[in-house]
Design a protein around this motif. Sequence first.
Motif, PDB file in Angstrom:
ATOM      1  N   GLY A 108      39.250  51.281 166.563  1.00  0.00           N
ATOM      2  CA  GLY A 108      39.325  52.842 167.108  1.00  0.00           C
ATOM      3  C   GLY A 108      40.176  53.708 166.533  1.00  0.00           C
ATOM      4  N   ARG A 109      41.510  53.095 166.488  1.00  0.00           N
ATOM      5  CA  ARG A 109      42.617  53.999 166.063  1.00  0.00           C
ATOM      6  C   ARG A 109      42.270  54.297 164.557  1.00  0.00           C
ATOM      7  NH1 ARG A 109      45.674  49.644 167.991  1.00  0.00           N
ATOM      8  NH2 ARG A 109      46.384  50.088 170.288  1.00  0.00           N
ATOM      9  N   LYS A 110      41.763  53.544 163.762  1.00  0.00           N
ATOM     10  CA  LYS A 110      41.508  53.568 162.349  1.00  0.00           C
ATOM     11  C   LYS A 110      40.275  54.609 162.408  1.00  0.00           C
ATOM     12  CE  LYS A 110      41.167  52.858 158.147  1.00  0.00           C
ATOM     13  NZ  LYS A 110      42.089  53.469 156.954  1.00  0.00           N
ATOM     14  N   LEU A 111      39.332  54.810 163.063  1.00  0.00           N
ATOM     15  CA  LEU A 111      38.264  55.768 163.147  1.00  0.00           C
ATOM     16  C   LEU A 111      38.650  57.079 163.362  1.00  0.00           C
ATOM     17  CD1 LEU A 111      35.564  53.442 164.915  1.00  0.00           C
ATOM     18  CD2 LEU A 111      35.384  54.338 162.339  1.00  0.00           C
ATOM     19  N   THR A 112      39.489  57.270 164.466  1.00  0.00           N
ATOM     20  CA  THR A 112      40.060  58.555 165.061  1.00  0.00           C
ATOM     21  C   THR A 112      40.959  58.956 163.662  1.00  0.00           C
ATOM     22  OG1 THR A 112      41.874  57.351 166.121  1.00  0.00           O
ATOM     23  CG2 THR A 112      39.627  57.801 167.454  1.00  0.00           C
ATOM     24  N   SER A 113      41.829  57.875 163.129  1.00  0.00           N
ATOM     25  CA  SER A 113      42.642  58.539 162.294  1.00  0.00           C
ATOM     26  C   SER A 113      41.787  59.070 160.925  1.00  0.00           C
ATOM     27  CB  SER A 113      43.401  57.598 161.708  1.00  0.00           C
ATOM     28  OG  SER A 113      44.242  57.817 160.758  1.00  0.00           O
ATOM     29  N   GLU A 114      40.736  58.270 160.541  1.00  0.00           N
ATOM     30  CA  GLU A 114      40.079  58.909 159.327  1.00  0.00           C
ATOM     31  C   GLU A 114      39.355  60.025 159.676  1.00  0.00           C
ATOM     32  OE1 GLU A 114      39.742  57.441 156.208  1.00  0.00           O
ATOM     33  OE2 GLU A 114      41.386  56.425 156.810  1.00  0.00           O
ATOM     34  N   LEU A 115      38.738  60.288 160.954  1.00  0.00           N
ATOM     35  CA  LEU A 115      38.125  61.540 161.256  1.00  0.00           C
ATOM     36  C   LEU A 115      38.795  62.689 161.021  1.00  0.00           C
ATOM     37  CD1 LEU A 115      35.744  60.131 164.597  1.00  0.00           C
ATOM     38  CD2 LEU A 115      34.963  61.011 162.097  1.00  0.00           C
ATOM     39  N   ASP A 116      39.935  62.719 161.687  1.00  0.00           N
ATOM     40  CA  ASP A 116      40.959  63.794 161.594  1.00  0.00           C
ATOM     41  C   ASP A 116      40.476  65.089 161.684  1.00  0.00           C
ATOM     42  OD1 ASP A 116      43.337  65.106 161.036  1.00  0.00           O
ATOM     43  OD2 ASP A 116      43.450  64.784 158.862  1.00  0.00           O
ATOM     44  N   LEU A 164      28.381  59.536 160.734  1.00  0.00           N
ATOM     45  CA  LEU A 164      29.657  60.448 160.959  1.00  0.00           C
ATOM     46  C   LEU A 164      29.518  61.648 159.857  1.00  0.00           C
ATOM     47  CD1 LEU A 164      32.430  57.785 161.682  1.00  0.00           C
ATOM     48  CD2 LEU A 164      31.354  59.334 163.136  1.00  0.00           C
ATOM     49  N   PRO A 165      30.201  62.500 159.803  1.00  0.00           N
ATOM     50  CA  PRO A 165      30.423  63.671 158.833  1.00  0.00           C
ATOM     51  C   PRO A 165      30.633  63.087 157.307  1.00  0.00           C
ATOM     52  CG  PRO A 165      31.657  64.078 160.523  1.00  0.00           C
ATOM     53  CD  PRO A 165      31.407  62.681 160.615  1.00  0.00           C
ATOM     54  N   ARG A 200      38.058  46.803 152.114  1.00  0.00           N
ATOM     55  CA  ARG A 200      38.655  45.793 152.578  1.00  0.00           C
ATOM     56  C   ARG A 200      39.434  45.680 154.013  1.00  0.00           C
ATOM     57  NH1 ARG A 200      40.475  44.845 147.294  1.00  0.00           N
ATOM     58  NH2 ARG A 200      39.587  42.657 146.247  1.00  0.00           N
ATOM     59  N   GLU A 201      40.081  46.718 154.106  1.00  0.00           N
ATOM     60  CA  GLU A 201      40.378  47.265 155.467  1.00  0.00           C
ATOM     61  C   GLU A 201      39.561  47.277 156.622  1.00  0.00           C
ATOM     62  OE1 GLU A 201      43.836  50.102 157.457  1.00  0.00           O
ATOM     63  OE2 GLU A 201      43.261  50.394 155.567  1.00  0.00           O
ATOM     64  N   TRP A 202      38.397  48.011 156.188  1.00  0.00           N
ATOM     65  CA  TRP A 202      37.528  48.373 157.200  1.00  0.00           C
ATOM     66  C   TRP A 202      36.797  46.906 157.528  1.00  0.00           C
ATOM     67  CZ3 TRP A 202      37.078  52.210 160.104  1.00  0.00           C
ATOM     68  CH2 TRP A 202      37.491  53.581 159.759  1.00  0.00           C
ATOM     69  N   VAL A 203      36.522  46.031 156.321  1.00  0.00           N
ATOM     70  CA  VAL A 203      35.969  44.748 156.899  1.00  0.00           C
ATOM     71  C   VAL A 203      36.728  43.992 157.645  1.00  0.00           C
ATOM     72  CG1 VAL A 203      34.899  42.779 155.643  1.00  0.00           C
ATOM     73  CG2 VAL A 203      34.459  45.027 154.721  1.00  0.00           C
ATOM     74  N   ALA A 204      37.922  43.707 157.472  1.00  0.00           N
ATOM     75  CA  ALA A 204      38.906  43.131 158.091  1.00  0.00           C
ATOM     76  C   ALA A 204      39.095  43.603 159.637  1.00  0.00           C
ATOM     77  CB  ALA A 204      40.331  42.967 157.512  1.00  0.00           C
ATOM     78  N   LEU A 205      39.108  44.780 159.932  1.00  0.00           N
ATOM     79  CA  LEU A 205      39.114  45.458 161.178  1.00  0.00           C
ATOM     80  C   LEU A 205      37.672  45.092 161.813  1.00  0.00           C
ATOM     81  CD1 LEU A 205      40.736  48.796 160.419  1.00  0.00           C
ATOM     82  CD2 LEU A 205      41.808  46.899 161.843  1.00  0.00           C
ATOM     83  N   ALA A 206      36.770  45.413 161.158  1.00  0.00           N
ATOM     84  CA  ALA A 206      35.327  45.041 161.853  1.00  0.00           C
ATOM     85  C   ALA A 206      35.112  43.551 162.209  1.00  0.00           C
ATOM     86  CB  ALA A 206      34.342  45.477 160.912  1.00  0.00           C
ATOM     87  N   GLU A 207      35.539  42.690 161.419  1.00  0.00           N
ATOM     88  CA  GLU A 207      35.218  41.440 161.425  1.00  0.00           C
ATOM     89  C   GLU A 207      36.280  40.877 162.998  1.00  0.00           C
ATOM     90  OE1 GLU A 207      36.534  39.659 158.064  1.00  0.00           O
ATOM     91  OE2 GLU A 207      34.205  39.473 157.416  1.00  0.00           O
ATOM     92  N   ALA A 208      37.656  41.298 162.711  1.00  0.00           N
ATOM     93  CA  ALA A 208      38.485  40.896 163.675  1.00  0.00           C
ATOM     94  C   ALA A 208      38.001  41.475 165.302  1.00  0.00           C
ATOM     95  CB  ALA A 208      39.971  41.481 163.730  1.00  0.00           C
ATOM     96  N   ALA A 209      37.471  42.800 165.016  1.00  0.00           N
ATOM     97  CA  ALA A 209      36.701  43.395 166.507  1.00  0.00           C
ATOM     98  C   ALA A 209      35.654  42.719 167.002  1.00  0.00           C
ATOM     99  CB  ALA A 209      36.834  44.678 166.261  1.00  0.00           C
ATOM    100  N   GLY A 210      34.823  41.845 166.038  1.00  0.00           N
ATOM    101  CA  GLY A 210      33.809  41.335 166.306  1.00  0.00           C
ATOM    102  C   GLY A 210      32.443  42.362 166.446  1.00  0.00           C
TER     103      GLY A 210
END
Length: 238
Positions: A23-31, A83-84, A163-173
């Motif tokens: 979630g932090r990554k998503l909100t940071s990327e949305l900016d 997303l935009p 790679r970072e998105w994949v790792a975060l999504a996998e860790a979050a289920g």
Amino acid sequence: MHDSSSSSPTVVSARCEATLELGRKLTSELDLDRSVDTLGRWMAHYVAELIQDAEKASGEERPAKIRACCEVIISLWKHRHELPNGKRPFEELEPILRALESLDPDDSTPRYFRSARAAADDADMDGKAKSWLKLIDSLDYSARMLIRYCLTQAAEVALDKSREWVALAEAAGADNGVELPIIRVLVGENSLLKKSDPNEANRKQLQDRIDRLEGFTQMANALASDLKRRVQEFPEAE
């Protein structure tokens, strides 16, 4: 989110923390502070507030707030394609992902003339015709492998971020959607080609590809030679 009753507290805690990080990554990327996308800006702020509220909570209300926050984050992740422009995870890879989706060399399904080849396999044909059909299968495999190699090279610049998105999504289920398995193929292909110390399985895999590509080259050269011969037999144009 997985049901917490089926996991240990430690696993659940790790999964929730991973989801919060997603979630932090998503909100940071949305900016979206300077964006005209009002709904997206509201969503980013809403998720950021939920995360902050969940992290500050204590006592009996904390688990419920974290679960509610994680559910919203997973829901947002599921709608990532909406997303935009310029803010979507894997956006840089989208054209490559669309092209690569049907090109996995490990998939034995023929790409060209599928119905005709399936009918021919069942037909009563002589050995020579069957041999030509077998060559078609080999050429089909080689063509897909060459295309995947080109796409992997084209995607190389965007892979580190993916790679970072994949790792975060996998860790979050939150490992859903077709792009994650395809990105794993790209990452695996990229890693295989860059390995300085491949193991025996890697060596066999690469050698099999070499053998198939050399067969492909021989067939292409033979066809080119035959076409050249035919052209030379044509009468010269006046």
